[in-house]
Scaffold this active site. Structure first.
Site, short mmCIF file in Angstrom:
data_model
loop_
_atom_site.label_atom_id
_atom_site.label_comp_id
_atom_site.label_asym_id
_atom_site.label_seq_id
_atom_site.Cartn_x
_atom_site.Cartn_y
_atom_site.Cartn_z
N GLU A 191 -4.15 -25.02 -1.74
CA GLU A 191 -3.90 -26.41 -1.35
C GLU A 191 -4.91 -26.90 -0.31
O GLU A 191 -4.57 -27.56 0.67
CB GLU A 191 -2.48 -26.58 -0.82
CG GLU A 191 -1.41 -26.25 -1.85
CD GLU A 191 -0.01 -26.58 -1.38
OE1 GLU A 191 0.78 -27.08 -2.18
OE2 GLU A 191 0.29 -26.33 -0.20
N GLU A 266 2.78 -24.92 -8.70
CA GLU A 266 3.98 -24.80 -7.89
C GLU A 266 4.96 -25.90 -8.31
O GLU A 266 4.71 -27.09 -8.08
CB GLU A 266 3.67 -24.90 -6.39
CG GLU A 266 2.88 -23.72 -5.84
CD GLU A 266 2.72 -23.77 -4.32
OE1 GLU A 266 3.36 -24.64 -3.68
OE2 GLU A 266 1.95 -22.96 -3.79
#
Length: 618
Positions: A191, A266
């Site tokens: 991320e 995710e």
């Protein structure tokens, strides 16, 4: 003599030929076991055929090694074909140049067990992991390297990062799918678009991974709104948090030359908890439709988490974002996941399994769901031994001004800061930049606490006449794991202490890392009101089974059983129990040790057969 010599030459030739044939056979066998895994225009290709990843996240340190296989059998029973895990730098290099891949840190063994259970693996060695984990996975000692900047191209960071990823590569690169293993693909960074946008730094990540032996499929993952900053051109961009298939496809195509495949790296069917806030739960039925839609569209998916487990030791992280308070996470990582904290299937597990069953290839069936583990309550445990930490002080480190945990070369736990002050007054004590929790004592008597979560840094203290001993028992509640404050993560007293507006000098620092609890000298339990205390007792069982320590009537502290650090408890909740897995008990006598920080008059601890994860107290 000549005949003997000819025989020896013939024997050597025979042995050499045999060894050569064996080597060829082994190589052929390895090549036969190896698979190819590649990107198609719209799907992943396993050995040239479309493959839909149905994955769930499990973190090896959050599950006892003895239970890894049982969790993986549950994963197969729910319909997963893959599991995903981070790799945690601070576990594997706890001190600079000291590496540990043993015991519960044996990530290679974890991957191999998955292969034996018929599961592929997605590997996420970042090295930044977030994961509600201490310092986002970074080892504390990086902060002692002057000028080092994590998640950047700063040379010192890259040098340490390279050593780490090379060590990980030695363990795991041979287990990639193209080498006969079961690691399908490897994620670089984590991320990153939520943190920065330096494409050169991302390219350095890729090079270091390749140099470490990760020569298979690499990818990045980012939330949808940050993907533009976090993807690396030419590498598959996976998406976090976005579940509408059309939106996922549109976004990936935008940054991947108009092509797929499409991966939700995710998907969050639940969430984590932090101290003092309600337990997070999500109704499973509301997420079943999302899962069905994703699988129907042919997208690959990784649910975060499939099984959370427990963040044991002092390894929980914390959030500290702009305009929000410091939020240390609880030890239970139950996450309201399909498998609960103990590894038992929930209603969410069964609903998700029924969705996945609809999308199985024709003729394929799921294995039966393994039985849930049994749980017991144990007769009340008498704590017959104690030692006050004030009676067990190690050799101090002395300095004119307070020293941080990092400068004391202490990663986690507690430090007692002591100085002598003039008394006969009531005065205001102020700790400038407290990190994170302080018990304030005068002449050994507790006078109050200061809590960073609540923005507390001052306390009125009563000082008797004469020269008084001022003790500040400071706890590291977990380093920040997300956001720009990763670079502001030192612990203890990070600036100065004021009394009545005057800076205090002449400090002694006593280190309590609690790496183990075997070095303390014990006494019979008596007396009270002398601050933090270690209590110990013995309990016996005829048959091992899971249990939960009920700490509802306690204050704040840590529990160990048979030397295993089970995690923290704190009456503020929402977690009121501490989980003891059956794997860490044995028939006969077991030893429980409790560090109680606030209520030193406790003498008995109760256990129950279920967790309490949703109870807040003032």
């Amino acid at each position: 003599m000549k005949r003997k010599l000819n025989w020896n030459i013939g024997g050597i030739l025979f042995v050499g030929l045999s060894l050569m044939m064996l080597a060829i056979s082994c190589k052929a066998k390895k090549e036969m076991l190896s698979h190819s895994f590649a990107l198609g225009d719209s799907a992943f290709l396993l050995d040239g055929k479309p493959f839909q990843i149905i994955s769930g996240e499990i973190h090896y340190p959050r599950v006892p090694r003895e239970a890894w296989r049982a969790r993986m059998k549950m994963a197969r029973a729910m319909g997963l074909n893959t599991i995903s895990t981070y790799v945690f730098w601070n576990l594997h290099e706890p001190e600079k140049d000291v590496f540990d891949f043993s015991g519960n840190n044996d990530i290679a063994a974890f991957v191999k067990v998955a292969q034996e259970e018929g599961l592929w693996v997605i590997l996420r060695p970042s090295p930044y992991v977030c994961a509600e984990w201490e310092f986002g996975g970074y080892p504390y000692w990086l902060q002692n390297e002057k000028g080092l900047v994590v998640r950047s191209s700063e040379p010192q960071y890259l040098s340490e990062y390279k050593k780490y990823i090379n060590a990980v590569g030695k363990q795991l690169a041979p287990l990639q799918v193209n080498h006969g293993g079961n690691i399908l693909m490897v994620q670089i960074e984590n991320e990153y678009g939520s943190y920065g946008k330096d494409k050169n730094y991302l390219a350095l990540n890729e090079k270091m991974f390749r140099d470490a032996g990760f020569d298979g499929l690499l990818y990045t993952c980012d939330p949808a709104q940050d993907l533009a900053k976090g993807y690396l051109p030419g590498m598959l961009p996976a998406v976090n948090g976005l579940v509408k298939p059309a939106a996922v496809k549109k976004l990936v195509r935008k940054y991947h030359n108009g092509k797929g495949p499409f991966m939700i790296a995710e998907w969050y069917p639940a969430w984590f908890d932090w101290w003092g806030t309600p337990h997070h739960t999500v109704a499973p039925a509301s997420y079943a439709g999302e899962l069905d839609s994703v699988l129907s569209s042919g997208l690959s998916i990784n649910m975060y988490m499939f099984h959370g487990g427990t963040t044991r030791g002092f390894m929980n992280g914390a959030n500290d974002k702009e305009n929000t308070p410091y939020e240390p996470q609880i030890s239970s990582y139950d996450y309201d996941a399909p498998l609960d904290e103990a590894g038992n299937p929930t209603e969410k597990f069964r609903i998700f399994r029924s969705v996945i069953e609809k999308h199985l290839p024709e003729g394929e069936t799921l294995p039966p769901i393994p039985a849930s583990k049994s749980a017991i309550s144990i007769a009340d445990i008498q704590l017959t031994k104690r030692t006050y930490l004030a009676d067990a002080l190690p050799e101090p480190v002395k300095a004119d001004t307070p020293v941080t945990f990092e400068d004391l070369h202490q990663a986690y736990g507690y430090v007692l800061y002591r100085t002598i002050v003039d008394g006969d007054k009531t005065s205001t004590l102020k700790i400038d930049e407290l990190r994170d929790y302080a018990i304030v004592m005068v002449n050994g008597q507790p006078q109050g606490v200061l809590d960073r979560r609540l923005g507390q840094n001052t306390l009125n203290v009563q000082l008797p006449a004469g020269r008084d001993t001022l003790d500040l028992f400071i706890e590291n509640l977990g380093r920040i794991n997300f956001g720009p404050n990763l670079l502001k993560n030192k612990k203890g007293i990070t600036r100065k202490v004021l009394l009545g507006g005057q800076e205090l000098k002449g400090w002694s620092m006593y280190k309590f890392p609690f790496n183990n609890v075997n070095d303390f000298k014990w006494k019979a339990v008596n007396g009270h009101n002398r601050g933090p205390v270690l209590l110990q007792g013995i309990f016996s069982v005829n048959k091992v089974a899971d249990t939960y320590f009920d700490m509802t009537k306690w204050g704040k502290g840590v529990i160990w059983v048979n030397g295993h650090h089970l995690g923290r408890y704190w009456s503020v909740g929402p977690q009121q129990t501490v989980y003891l897995p059956a794997e860490w008990m044995h028939t006969g006598d077991n030893t429980v040790t409790i560090l109680e920080e606030l209520k030193d008059n406790r003498r008995v601890v109760h256990t129950i057969d279920h967790p309490i994860l949703d109870s807040l107290q003032k």
